[in-house]
Design a protein around this motif. Structure first.
Motif, mmCIF file in Angstrom:
data_model
loop_
_atom_site.group_PDB
_atom_site.id
_atom_site.type_symbol
_atom_site.label_atom_id
_atom_site.label_comp_id
_atom_site.label_asym_id
_atom_site.label_seq_id
_atom_site.Cartn_x
_atom_site.Cartn_y
_atom_site.Cartn_z
ATOM 1 N N TYR A 8 -71.144 -40.553 41.272
ATOM 2 C CA TYR A 8 -72.199 -40.597 40.262
ATOM 3 C C TYR A 8 -71.710 -40.736 38.824
ATOM 4 O O TYR A 8 -72.486 -41.135 37.952
ATOM 5 C CB TYR A 8 -73.064 -39.345 40.364
ATOM 6 C CG TYR A 8 -73.871 -39.241 41.630
ATOM 7 C CD1 TYR A 8 -74.253 -40.379 42.330
ATOM 8 C CD2 TYR A 8 -74.258 -38.013 42.139
ATOM 9 C CE1 TYR A 8 -75.000 -40.293 43.488
ATOM 10 C CE2 TYR A 8 -75.012 -37.901 43.300
ATOM 11 C CZ TYR A 8 -75.380 -39.054 43.968
ATOM 12 O OH TYR A 8 -76.119 -38.961 45.115
ATOM 13 N N THR B 13 -76.438 -33.491 35.540
ATOM 14 C CA THR B 13 -77.269 -34.318 36.421
ATOM 15 C C THR B 13 -77.823 -35.543 35.704
ATOM 16 O O THR B 13 -78.301 -36.471 36.363
ATOM 17 C CB THR B 13 -78.437 -33.510 37.007
ATOM 18 O OG1 THR B 13 -79.225 -32.959 35.934
ATOM 19 C CG2 THR B 13 -77.936 -32.378 37.902
ATOM 20 N N MET C 53 -76.775 -38.928 36.878
ATOM 21 C CA MET C 53 -77.340 -39.552 38.072
ATOM 22 C C MET C 53 -78.362 -40.600 37.654
ATOM 23 O O MET C 53 -79.175 -40.383 36.749
ATOM 24 C CB MET C 53 -77.986 -38.492 38.970
ATOM 25 C CG MET C 53 -77.017 -37.441 39.467
ATOM 26 S SD MET C 53 -77.813 -36.068 40.333
ATOM 27 C CE MET C 53 -78.525 -36.923 41.752
ATOM 28 N N GLN D 101 -73.885 -27.907 37.338
ATOM 29 C CA GLN D 101 -75.244 -27.987 37.875
ATOM 30 C C GLN D 101 -75.135 -28.251 39.372
ATOM 31 O O GLN D 101 -74.644 -29.299 39.794
ATOM 32 C CB GLN D 101 -76.024 -29.077 37.137
ATOM 33 C CG GLN D 101 -76.091 -28.796 35.639
ATOM 34 C CD GLN D 101 -76.894 -29.812 34.859
ATOM 35 O OE1 GLN D 101 -77.656 -30.591 35.430
ATOM 36 N NE2 GLN D 101 -76.742 -29.807 33.543
ATOM 37 N N ILE E 95 -79.204 -30.828 41.490
ATOM 38 C CA ILE E 95 -78.986 -32.198 41.976
ATOM 39 C C ILE E 95 -80.195 -32.678 42.759
ATOM 40 O O ILE E 95 -80.669 -33.811 42.587
ATOM 41 C CB ILE E 95 -77.709 -32.262 42.819
ATOM 42 C CG1 ILE E 95 -76.477 -32.051 41.936
ATOM 43 C CG2 ILE E 95 -77.616 -33.585 43.588
ATOM 44 C CD1 ILE E 95 -75.197 -31.851 42.700
ATOM 45 N N ARG F 283 -83.042 -33.492 40.340
ATOM 46 C CA ARG F 283 -82.806 -34.750 39.626
ATOM 47 C C ARG F 283 -82.975 -35.948 40.556
ATOM 48 O O ARG F 283 -83.591 -36.962 40.184
ATOM 49 C CB ARG F 283 -81.399 -34.739 39.017
ATOM 50 C CG ARG F 283 -80.971 -36.035 38.347
ATOM 51 C CD ARG F 283 -81.820 -36.401 37.159
ATOM 52 N NE ARG F 283 -81.243 -37.561 36.451
ATOM 53 C CZ ARG F 283 -81.867 -38.244 35.514
ATOM 54 N NH1 ARG F 283 -83.097 -37.903 35.142
ATOM 55 N NH2 ARG F 283 -81.274 -39.272 34.928
#
Length: 414
Positions: free
Chosen positions: A179, A227, A230, A267, A272, A275
Motif C-alpha cells: 500500500y 491508512t 490506502m 493504525q 485498515i 479505510r
C-alpha cells in the motif's frame, strides 16, 4: 470472535464454468487436498546492508504441494514477526505447509532486522528505517520469484496470482509493501530512508527492472503507519487481530513491543478495515474479542481459532484466485443455484432453477456438522442467521432421492 466482511462475495463453482481456471473445483485452495509438501530451504535471493553496516544475505524457504498436476500455482510470500529485532523465517514453516496443502506455493523469507544496540532501546526513527529496509527486501523476494517464473519456473508460480502477507512485524512489512507508494504523503523523517535511485523497491537484488504486482494481502496482527496511504484501486486485504492486542494496536495507537513502552504510532486492522470499507476495497476482518494477546490465534495451529483464520483466509484467497469477488448488492448469475447477499448480515437468499428438482437444502458449518435443513419453496429459500449463527457454511442441494445435484457453495453469515 467476530468476522466483519465488506464488499466481498465469494462464489464457489465447479470447473465447468466459463472463465474459471480448471483447477478451481470448489475444493482446492479451500481445503488441504494434498497430503505431502515438497520443501526447498535456504535459497539466497538477495543481500543488502543492515543499519549497522553489516552485509546480510537474504534467504527464502519454499513449500509446494507434492505431485501437483497444476504447473502454475498462486504464490504466497509470508514474512515472520519479531518486532524487527528478532524472529526467523522458520517460525512460519507450519503455516506455509498449511497453505501449500491447499494448493498454493508458499514461501517464507528472511529480511534485515535492527542489529544495533538494544540498550538503550532503539527509538522510533531507527525502527522506521528498518521497516523501510524490510519493504525493500520484500520487493526483492517478490522479484526473485517473478524472475524465476519468467525463465525456468522452478516453483511453478503463476505471476498473475501473487499474494503477500505476514505475522506481526511481518504483517506491517507486507501491508506497507502493498500500500505504500512514493507519491503518498510520506513524512520527511521516512523519505530520508527511501533509496534515492531505486525507491521503495530498493536494490536488495539486481532484478530492479521487475515491478511486482500483488493481488491481495494477508495481515495477521499487523498495521500501517497511515491508512490515508490506502487508495481505492489497492489490493483486497484479509486481516486477523486480537481486539486487546498489547503489542500492535487493533485500532489506532502505539506499537509497544518492548516492555509496554510506546514506540511508533500505528493504525491497526480495525482502522485498515474502516479505510478499506470507505474506499470500497474488498476486505475481511476476523476479530478475536476480549483478547489481550498478540497473534493469540496462532499460539496453537490446531486450535479452533487458528482453524477459523486458515479457513477464512483461504476463502478470501480462493475468491480472488477463482475470480469470485463481486458486490454484495448483486445476485450472482448461476443458471441453477445462487446465494445473495453473500456475505449476509441477517439472512441469505438461495435462488435456484425449478428444473433441477431441488427438494432439500442442507447447511453445514466449517467442521462438517449439519446445522440446518430447509425444504425449499418454489424458486427460492431463505437461510436465516437466527437458525445457523455466524460463520462460514457449506450449502448443498439434494433431489428427491437424496442425491446431491448441484456443486456445493459456501456462504458467510456475520
Amino acid at each position: 470472535m467476530k468476522i466483519n466482511l465488506t464488499f466481498i462475495c465469494f462464489l464457489f463453482l465447479s470447473n465447468f464454468l466459463i472463465g474459471q481456471p480448471l483447477h478451481c473445483d470448489g475444493t482446492r485452495y479451500l481445503d488441504q487436498v494434498f497430503d505431502e509438501v515438497t520443501e526447498t530451504l535456504n535459497i539466497k535471493f538477495g543481500e543488502n546492508t543492515t543499519v549497522s553496516g553489516v552485509t546480510k544475505e537474504l534467504m527464502v524457504d519454499v513449500f509446494e504441494p507434492t505431485a501437483d498436476g497444476v504447473t502454475e500455482r498462486p504464490f504466497l510470500l509470508l514474512l515472520h514477526g519479531g518486532a524487527y529485532v528478532g524472529g526467523e523465517k522458520e517460525s512460519l514453516h507450519d503455516i506455509c505447509r498449511n497453505y501449500a496443502k491447499r494448493g498454493y506455493v508458499a514461501a517464507t523469507m528472511s529480511y534485515r532486522l535492527f542489529d544495533g544496540p538494544l540498550i538503550p532501546l532503539p527509538d522510533s526513527t531507527a525502527l522506521i528505517e528498518v521497516v523501510i529496509q524490510s519493504v525493500e527486501d520484500a520487493y526483492a523476494g517478490l522479484r526473485f520469484f517473478i524472475d524465476d517464473a519468467q525463465n525456468d519456473n522452478t516453483f511453478g508460480v503463476d505471476t498473475d496470482m501473487i499474494f503477500i502477507g505476514g505475522v506481526s512485524a511481518g504483517g506491517i512489512t507486507a501491508i506497507h509493501t502493498a500500500y505504500m507508494d512514493e507519491n503518498d504523503d510520506v513524512p520527511d523523517f521516512m523519505t530520508e530512508f527511501i533509496d534515492p535511485v531505486f525507491g521503495l523497491g530498493g536494490n536488495s537484488n539486481d532484478l530492479t527492472d521487475i515491478d511486482p504486482v500483488v493481488k491481495g494481502v494477508l495481515n495477521f496482527s499487523g498495521a500501517i503507519y497511515n491508512t490515508s496511504w490506502m487508495d481505492a484501486d489497492d489490493e483486497p486485504i484479509f486481516s486477523a487481530h486480537d481486539d486487546g492486542d498489547n503489542v500492535v494496536p487493533y485500532g489506532i495507537g502505539f506499537a509497544t513491543p518492548f516492555f509496554g513502552i510506546p514506540l511508533v504510532s500505528l493504525q491497526g486492522s480495525q482502522a485498515i478495515e474502516a479505510r478499506a470499507t470507505e474506499l470500497e476495497v474488498p476486505n475481511v476482518l476476523v476479530t478475536f474479542e476480549n483478547s489481550l494477546g498478540h497473534v493469540s490465534y496462532f499460539n496453537n495451529l490446531s486450535s479452533d481459532n487458528a482453524t477459523e483464520v486458515f479457513t477464512s483466509s483461504s476463502v478470501f484467497l480462493e475468491g480472488i484466485v477463482c475470480e469470485g469477488i463481486s458486490s454484495t448488492d448483486s445476485a450472482l448469475e448461476l443458471e441453477t443455484f445462487k446465494a445473495f447477499p453473500n456475505p449476509g448480515v441477517d439472512q441469505i437468499q438461495i435462488q435456484f432453477d425449478d428444473a433441477i428438482g431441488l427438494e432439500l437444502i442442507e447447511v453445514y458449518n466449517q467442521f462438517g456438522q449439519l446445522v440446518s435443513q430447509i425444504y425449499p419453496n418454489e424458486g427460492s429459500s431463505i437461510i436465516s442467521k437466527s437458525d445457523i449463527g455466524n460463520g462460514l457454511f457449506i450449502v448443498r442441494g439434494k433431489n428427491k432421492a437424496s442425491m446431491e445435484i448441484i456443486s456445493p457453495i459456501k456462504i458467510i453469515m456475520h
